[in-house]
Write a protein that holds these residues in place. Structure first.
Motif, PDB file in Angstrom:
ATOM      1  N   TYR A  23     -11.034  -0.906  12.041  1.00  0.00           N
ATOM      2  CA  TYR A  23     -10.306  -0.562  11.310  1.00  0.00           C
ATOM      3  C   TYR A  23      -9.409  -1.891  10.378  1.00  0.00           C
ATOM      4  N   THR A  24      -9.507  -0.739   8.839  1.00  0.00           N
ATOM      5  CA  THR A  24      -9.797  -1.904   8.173  1.00  0.00           C
ATOM      6  C   THR A  24      -7.833  -1.863   7.928  1.00  0.00           C
ATOM      7  N   HIS A  25      -7.233  -1.055   7.944  1.00  0.00           N
ATOM      8  CA  HIS A  25      -6.125  -0.734   7.705  1.00  0.00           C
ATOM      9  C   HIS A  25      -4.558  -0.841   9.204  1.00  0.00           C
ATOM     10  N   MET A  26      -5.616  -1.570   9.807  1.00  0.00           N
ATOM     11  CA  MET A  26      -5.076  -1.972  11.252  1.00  0.00           C
ATOM     12  C   MET A  26      -3.319  -1.380  11.943  1.00  0.00           C
ATOM     13  N   ASN A  27      -3.099  -2.598  10.629  1.00  0.00           N
ATOM     14  CA  ASN A  27      -1.138  -2.400  11.074  1.00  0.00           C
ATOM     15  C   ASN A  27      -0.689  -0.931  10.770  1.00  0.00           C
TER      16      ASN A  27
ATOM     17  N   MET B  54       0.491  -1.521   0.197  1.00  0.00           N
ATOM     18  CA  MET B  54       0.075  -0.183   0.018  1.00  0.00           C
ATOM     19  C   MET B  54       0.987   1.504  -0.310  1.00  0.00           C
ATOM     20  N   GLU B  55       0.646   2.528  -1.181  1.00  0.00           N
ATOM     21  CA  GLU B  55       0.877   3.685  -0.979  1.00  0.00           C
ATOM     22  C   GLU B  55       1.420   4.116   0.953  1.00  0.00           C
ATOM     23  N   ALA B  56       0.298   4.229   1.016  1.00  0.00           N
ATOM     24  CA  ALA B  56       0.515   5.189   2.473  1.00  0.00           C
ATOM     25  C   ALA B  56       1.220   4.484   3.362  1.00  0.00           C
ATOM     26  N   SER B  57       1.474   2.818   3.304  1.00  0.00           N
ATOM     27  CA  SER B  57       2.240   2.115   4.770  1.00  0.00           C
ATOM     28  C   SER B  57       3.999   1.971   3.845  1.00  0.00           C
ATOM     29  N   ILE B  58       3.988   2.723   2.680  1.00  0.00           N
ATOM     30  CA  ILE B  58       5.673   2.778   1.967  1.00  0.00           C
ATOM     31  C   ILE B  58       5.597   3.748   2.331  1.00  0.00           C
ATOM     32  N   GLU B  59       4.929   4.845   1.894  1.00  0.00           N
ATOM     33  CA  GLU B  59       5.199   6.200   2.421  1.00  0.00           C
ATOM     34  C   GLU B  59       5.436   6.895   3.911  1.00  0.00           C
ATOM     35  N   LEU B  60       5.019   5.936   4.700  1.00  0.00           N
ATOM     36  CA  LEU B  60       5.278   6.207   6.693  1.00  0.00           C
ATOM     37  C   LEU B  60       6.931   5.217   6.933  1.00  0.00           C
ATOM     38  N   ARG B  61       6.689   4.861   6.297  1.00  0.00           N
ATOM     39  CA  ARG B  61       7.808   3.607   6.327  1.00  0.00           C
ATOM     40  C   ARG B  61       9.161   4.005   6.242  1.00  0.00           C
ATOM     41  N   ASN B  62       8.876   4.898   4.963  1.00  0.00           N
ATOM     42  CA  ASN B  62      10.428   5.612   4.562  1.00  0.00           C
ATOM     43  C   ASN B  62      10.179   6.820   5.423  1.00  0.00           C
ATOM     44  N   LEU B  63       9.697   7.318   5.651  1.00  0.00           N
ATOM     45  CA  LEU B  63       9.355   8.323   6.626  1.00  0.00           C
ATOM     46  C   LEU B  63      10.219   7.962   8.338  1.00  0.00           C
ATOM     47  N   SER B  64      10.046   6.446   8.639  1.00  0.00           N
ATOM     48  CA  SER B  64      10.698   6.310   9.522  1.00  0.00           C
ATOM     49  C   SER B  64      11.804   5.872   9.406  1.00  0.00           C
TER      50      SER B  64
ATOM     51  N   PHE C  84      10.577  16.303  11.884  1.00  0.00           N
ATOM     52  CA  PHE C  84       9.970  14.413  11.968  1.00  0.00           C
ATOM     53  C   PHE C  84       8.810  15.327  11.739  1.00  0.00           C
ATOM     54  N   ILE C  85       8.036  15.885  13.296  1.00  0.00           N
ATOM     55  CA  ILE C  85       6.219  16.195  13.600  1.00  0.00           C
ATOM     56  C   ILE C  85       5.800  17.138  12.222  1.00  0.00           C
ATOM     57  N   ARG C  86       6.483  17.861  11.492  1.00  0.00           N
ATOM     58  CA  ARG C  86       5.904  18.203  10.535  1.00  0.00           C
ATOM     59  C   ARG C  86       5.840  17.893   9.182  1.00  0.00           C
ATOM     60  N   VAL C  87       6.810  16.646   9.150  1.00  0.00           N
ATOM     61  CA  VAL C  87       6.274  15.560   7.921  1.00  0.00           C
ATOM     62  C   VAL C  87       5.421  14.339   8.585  1.00  0.00           C
ATOM     63  N   LEU C  88       5.629  14.066   9.481  1.00  0.00           N
ATOM     64  CA  LEU C  88       4.477  13.379  10.087  1.00  0.00           C
ATOM     65  C   LEU C  88       3.235  13.481   9.955  1.00  0.00           C
ATOM     66  N   ASP C  89       2.781  14.750  10.487  1.00  0.00           N
ATOM     67  CA  ASP C  89       1.219  15.685  10.366  1.00  0.00           C
ATOM     68  C   ASP C  89       0.975  15.912   8.602  1.00  0.00           C
ATOM     69  N   GLU C  90       1.957  15.884   8.038  1.00  0.00           N
ATOM     70  CA  GLU C  90       1.767  16.634   6.477  1.00  0.00           C
ATOM     71  C   GLU C  90       1.390  14.836   5.411  1.00  0.00           C
ATOM     72  N   TRP C  91       2.066  13.700   6.453  1.00  0.00           N
ATOM     73  CA  TRP C  91       1.580  12.388   5.768  1.00  0.00           C
ATOM     74  C   TRP C  91       0.410  12.060   6.156  1.00  0.00           C
ATOM     75  N   TYR C  92       0.197  12.142   7.632  1.00  0.00           N
ATOM     76  CA  TYR C  92      -1.255  12.121   8.334  1.00  0.00           C
ATOM     77  C   TYR C  92      -2.589  13.039   7.301  1.00  0.00           C
ATOM     78  N   ALA C  93      -2.289  14.500   6.827  1.00  0.00           N
ATOM     79  CA  ALA C  93      -3.411  15.066   6.277  1.00  0.00           C
ATOM     80  C   ALA C  93      -3.033  14.257   4.736  1.00  0.00           C
ATOM     81  N   LYS C  94      -2.353  13.592   4.545  1.00  0.00           N
ATOM     82  CA  LYS C  94      -3.004  12.906   2.931  1.00  0.00           C
ATOM     83  C   LYS C  94      -3.850  11.552   3.312  1.00  0.00           C
ATOM     84  N   TRP C  95      -3.329  11.109   4.168  1.00  0.00           N
ATOM     85  CA  TRP C  95      -4.006   9.976   4.408  1.00  0.00           C
ATOM     86  C   TRP C  95      -4.882   9.345   5.372  1.00  0.00           C
TER      87      TRP C  95
END
Length: 122
Positions: free
Chosen positions: A53-57, A1-11, A22-33
């Motif tokens: 929740y559909t995407h629990m992980n 899933m694209e959202a998971s890939i992006e979150l992994r890359n952030l981490s 990091f907080i700014r980038v994480l907030d941007e990710w959350y706003a998108k997903w």
């Protein structure tokens, strides 16, 4: 899933980030997903309609990062102590300790504890 890939890359970029960035980038990710993270699936169980929740992980990973931000950037708050931003050097010490214990696997528990204490105090 694209959202998971992006979150992994952030981490994975966490070690190169500062707290505010990091907080700014994480907030941007959350706003998108946000809709994906909060998506729910409904189902019927025992005659009652339930949802989960559909995407629990994905949700767990995001919430873990969000909840642990204060602990992830301790090295920034205590700069004068020279705390490293990763545990790489610590991992090397534990690997050495594990190898020493493995080489002496016939030791009693009491002697292993004594060896660990001596190792950590040296």
């Amino acid at each position: 899933m694209e959202a998971s890939i992006e979150l992994r890359n952030l981490s994975l970029q966490l070690k190169n980030s500062d707290k505010a960035g990091f907080i700014r980038v994480l907030d941007e990710w959350y706003a998108k997903w946000e809709s994906t993270v909060n998506e729910r699936t409904t189902f019927e169980e025992d005659g009652k309609e339930r949802s989960t929740y559909t995407h629990m992980n994905l949700r767990k990973a995001y919430r873990s990062l969000r909840r642990n931000i204060p602990h992830l950037f301790v090295f920034e708050e205590w700069m004068e102590l020279g705390i490293p931003n990763t545990t790489n050097c610590l991992d090397g010490h534990f690997s050495d300790l594990k190898n020493k214990l493995r080489n002496h696997n016939g030791m009693s528990r009491r002697r292993k504890i004594k060896m660990i204490l001596e190792y950590l105090n040296s």
